[in-house]
Design a protein around this motif. Structure first.
Motif, PDB file in Angstrom:
ATOM      1  N   LEU A 379       0.829  -1.209   0.000  1.00 59.28           N
ATOM      2  CA  LEU A 379       0.000   0.000   0.000  1.00 59.28           C
ATOM      3  C   LEU A 379       0.859   1.252   0.000  1.00 59.28           C
ATOM      4  O   LEU A 379       0.566   2.225  -0.715  1.00 59.28           O
ATOM      5  CB  LEU A 379      -0.917   0.013   1.229  1.00 59.28           C
ATOM      6  CG  LEU A 379      -2.084  -0.973   1.254  1.00 59.28           C
ATOM      7  CD1 LEU A 379      -2.924  -0.731   2.499  1.00 59.28           C
ATOM      8  CD2 LEU A 379      -2.940  -0.842   0.007  1.00 59.28           C
ATOM      9  N   ILE A 383       0.956   4.249  -2.846  1.00 62.78           N
ATOM     10  CA  ILE A 383       0.773   5.665  -2.525  1.00 62.78           C
ATOM     11  C   ILE A 383       1.964   6.473  -3.030  1.00 62.78           C
ATOM     12  O   ILE A 383       1.807   7.595  -3.545  1.00 62.78           O
ATOM     13  CB  ILE A 383       0.574   5.848  -1.006  1.00 62.78           C
ATOM     14  CG1 ILE A 383      -0.764   5.201  -0.596  1.00 62.78           C
ATOM     15  CG2 ILE A 383       0.595   7.320  -0.617  1.00 62.78           C
ATOM     16  CD1 ILE A 383      -0.942   5.026   0.914  1.00 62.78           C
ATOM     17  N   CYS A 399      -4.683   3.995  -8.215  1.00 63.23           N
ATOM     18  CA  CYS A 399      -5.935   4.471  -7.617  1.00 63.23           C
ATOM     19  C   CYS A 399      -6.965   3.346  -7.534  1.00 63.23           C
ATOM     20  O   CYS A 399      -7.639   3.166  -6.508  1.00 63.23           O
ATOM     21  CB  CYS A 399      -6.507   5.634  -8.431  1.00 63.23           C
ATOM     22  SG  CYS A 399      -5.586   7.176  -8.278  1.00 63.23           S
ATOM     23  N   LEU A 402      -6.058   0.803  -4.826  1.00 62.49           N
ATOM     24  CA  LEU A 402      -6.320   1.333  -3.491  1.00 62.49           C
ATOM     25  C   LEU A 402      -7.826   1.261  -3.186  1.00 62.49           C
ATOM     26  O   LEU A 402      -8.227   0.914  -2.064  1.00 62.49           O
ATOM     27  CB  LEU A 402      -5.824   2.782  -3.407  1.00 62.49           C
ATOM     28  CG  LEU A 402      -5.417   3.277  -2.010  1.00 62.49           C
ATOM     29  CD1 LEU A 402      -4.292   2.412  -1.450  1.00 62.49           C
ATOM     30  CD2 LEU A 402      -4.981   4.732  -2.058  1.00 62.49           C
ATOM     31  N   VAL A 416      -6.156   3.073   5.004  1.00 60.39           N
ATOM     32  CA  VAL A 416      -5.776   3.986   3.927  1.00 60.39           C
ATOM     33  C   VAL A 416      -5.765   5.433   4.425  1.00 60.39           C
ATOM     34  O   VAL A 416      -4.886   6.218   4.062  1.00 60.39           O
ATOM     35  CB  VAL A 416      -6.723   3.821   2.717  1.00 60.39           C
ATOM     36  CG1 VAL A 416      -6.494   4.915   1.684  1.00 60.39           C
ATOM     37  CG2 VAL A 416      -6.521   2.439   2.087  1.00 60.39           C
ATOM     38  N   ALA A 421      -3.329   8.706   2.452  1.00 63.98           N
ATOM     39  CA  ALA A 421      -3.483   8.555   1.000  1.00 63.98           C
ATOM     40  C   ALA A 421      -4.476   9.555   0.420  1.00 63.98           C
ATOM     41  O   ALA A 421      -4.433   9.848  -0.774  1.00 63.98           O
ATOM     42  CB  ALA A 421      -3.938   7.132   0.676  1.00 63.98           C
ATOM     43  N   CYS A 443     -11.860   5.870  -6.031  1.00 63.40           N
ATOM     44  CA  CYS A 443     -11.129   5.668  -4.777  1.00 63.40           C
ATOM     45  C   CYS A 443     -11.657   6.606  -3.686  1.00 63.40           C
ATOM     46  O   CYS A 443     -11.878   6.188  -2.538  1.00 63.40           O
ATOM     47  CB  CYS A 443      -9.635   5.896  -5.017  1.00 63.40           C
ATOM     48  SG  CYS A 443      -8.601   5.462  -3.595  1.00 63.40           S
TER      49      CYS A 443
END
Length: 459
Positions: A379, A383, A399, A402, A416, A421, A443
């Motif tokens: 993750l 990012i 995107c 995520l 997140v 993010a 997202c």
């Protein structure tokens, strides 16, 4: 004539005043007799002399290189040795004859009193080039050492300090790396160094010294598609060096983190020279099972390239066998790599694209907990890609991925959000690419509204 453009044939046309050197005691009477018999004779006659009394001639040649500094004479003797070894490389064994146990045959090339007469470093280009070639042949021909006995005059009971084989190999590596960084000759410096290196990297000491000297990175720029015969030969010998280094563990780290594999793939895709293709495929076969090389090869599309190469008409049976082995190895590698391993490799390399796993609900359901590894490393990389990549496709996929994590992980929105993010995704909503803005919006919707409402709003 410019010494850089001299060749052996031109140098051997000279008349050297051997009698004068005997008068000044720079050569012995026996040495003069040997030279008179050998000088300006037909090759067949010289070959017979070397067969009958080869070590004696080696002793004379080495003593001249050690004791006489006149450039024309040094060039002449180097040309004699070069001619002798070119006609029959096995004659390099003469330098290791037992009768020369008290002769330091390496000394004139690498060291002398106050370093005033070091052929490999202080000579003109002709002298440097011949010294390198001759030294490489002599080193390669040395007998294996045994208990208490060391080749080339390095007898264990000797009081004189002889040039050790490690001295020679390290000295050669230093000179070769210098040539690769700043060639002494504009067109022949690098090819000469690579040619010599290709024969010397069979030596463990050379591999070690070359890696320690940061020499591997000097090879990488030379791996590019070739057109002329000269550049094809240079490319082949460079790839041969990499093949030899692929057996040496400390070299693998640099090969894995540099542009080595992509460059080799580019060459093998376009080359029609069988020997170039063969040595690259053999290198791939060596690297396949080591570290992340297998995953990188899959990512670079090597399985498809191998299939294409197999369809071509190669005459070399070793190449055909290596292609089959590489194909089988790549298939096994793909099987061993779980879908998450492949996904992880894609993210870590920054090569994000719409491969099937991204939009496969089963992938996210089965692997969602894997994203927790190493404190949510994947993750964090996604990012970072959002923050730094200029590739609109990579941004769109990052995107989307995520948003998938938010949807499938029970604590996805919280995790997140904690990773900060939201700010990165918000910036991408104004991106010039419609693909990026669409997936950034998805997202954000999932982050703010939850998976159920985001799915409803998605268009």
């Amino acid at each position: 004539m410019d010494h850089a453009e001299l060749n052996t044939e031109q140098v051997l046309k000279r008349d050297i005043p051997w009698e004068t050197y005997m008068t000044t005691k720079l050569i012995s009477g026996t040495g003069l007799q040997l030279l008179r018999r050998y000088d300006n004779r037909a090759e067949s006659y010289r070959a017979q002399l070397l067969d009958d009394d080869g070590p004696a001639y080696v002793r004379v040649f080495v003593s001249i290189l050690r004791d006489i500094f006149k450039e024309e004479t040094v060039e002449y003797v180097l040309a004699l040795i070069d001619e002798m070894l070119t006609a029959n490389p096995k004659r390099a064994r003469l330098f290791h004859d037992k009768s020369l146990a008290n002769e330091d045959t390496y000394e004139p090339f690498l060291k002398s009193e106050e370093y005033k007469h070091v052929l490999l470093w202080k000579g003109n280009w002709f002298i440097q080039e011949k010294s390198c070639k001759i030294l490489a042949l002599i080193v390669s021909a040395r007998p294996k050492t045994q208990d208490g006995v060391v080749a080339n005059g390095e007898a264990s009971n000797s009081k004189k300090k002889f040039t050790t084989i490690d001295d020679v190999l390290k000295g050669l590596v230093e000179w070769l790396c210098t040539q690769l960084r700043k060639p002494s000759h504009p067109s022949r410096g690098i090819p000469t160094a690579i040619n010599c290196l290709a024969s010397l990297l069979k030596e463990p000491v050379v591999r070690s010294s070359f890696v320690q000297a940061d020499g591997v990175k000097l090879l990488i720029p030379l791996i590019s598609p070739a057109s002329t015969q000269q550049s094809i030969q240079l490319l082949y010998e460079t790839c041969l060096c990499l093949w030899l280094l692929s057996y040496y563990e400390p070299a693998l780290e640099y090969l894995a983190t540099s542009r080595t594999l992509p460059r080799l793939v580019d060459v093998v895709k376009s080359s029609t020279k069988e020997k170039v293709v063969r040595v690259i495929i053999l290198t791939f076969r060596n690297l396949l099972s080591k570290g992340t090389f297998g995953a990188q090869m899959v990512d670079l599309g090597l399985p498809q390239i191998v299939q294409s190469l197999k369809a071509q008409a190669w005459s070399d049976e070793d190449l055909l066998e290596a292609l089959n082995q590489l194909e089988d190895g790549l298939k096994d590698n793909i099987k061993k790599l779980s879908s998450f391993d492949k996904y992880k490799q894609e993210v870590l390399l920054g090569h994000l694209d719409w491969s099937p796993m991204h939009k496969d609900p089963l992938f996210w359901r089965d692997n969602i907990t894997c994203f927790e590894e190493n404190d949510f490393q994947i993750l964090r990389v996604l990012i970072t890609i959002m923050d730094s990549s200029n590739d609109s496709r990579a941004l769109a996929v990052a995107c989307f991925d995520l948003s998938q994590f938010i949807q499938h992980h029970p604590a996805g929105r919280v995790i997140v959000t904690d990773l900060k993010a939201k700010e990165r995704v918000m910036k991408l909503m104004n991106h010039e690419s419609a693909e990026v803005t669409k997936n950034a919006l998805l997202c954000i919707q999932r982050l703010f509204l939850g998976a159920k409402y985001a799915s409803f709003l998605q268009v």
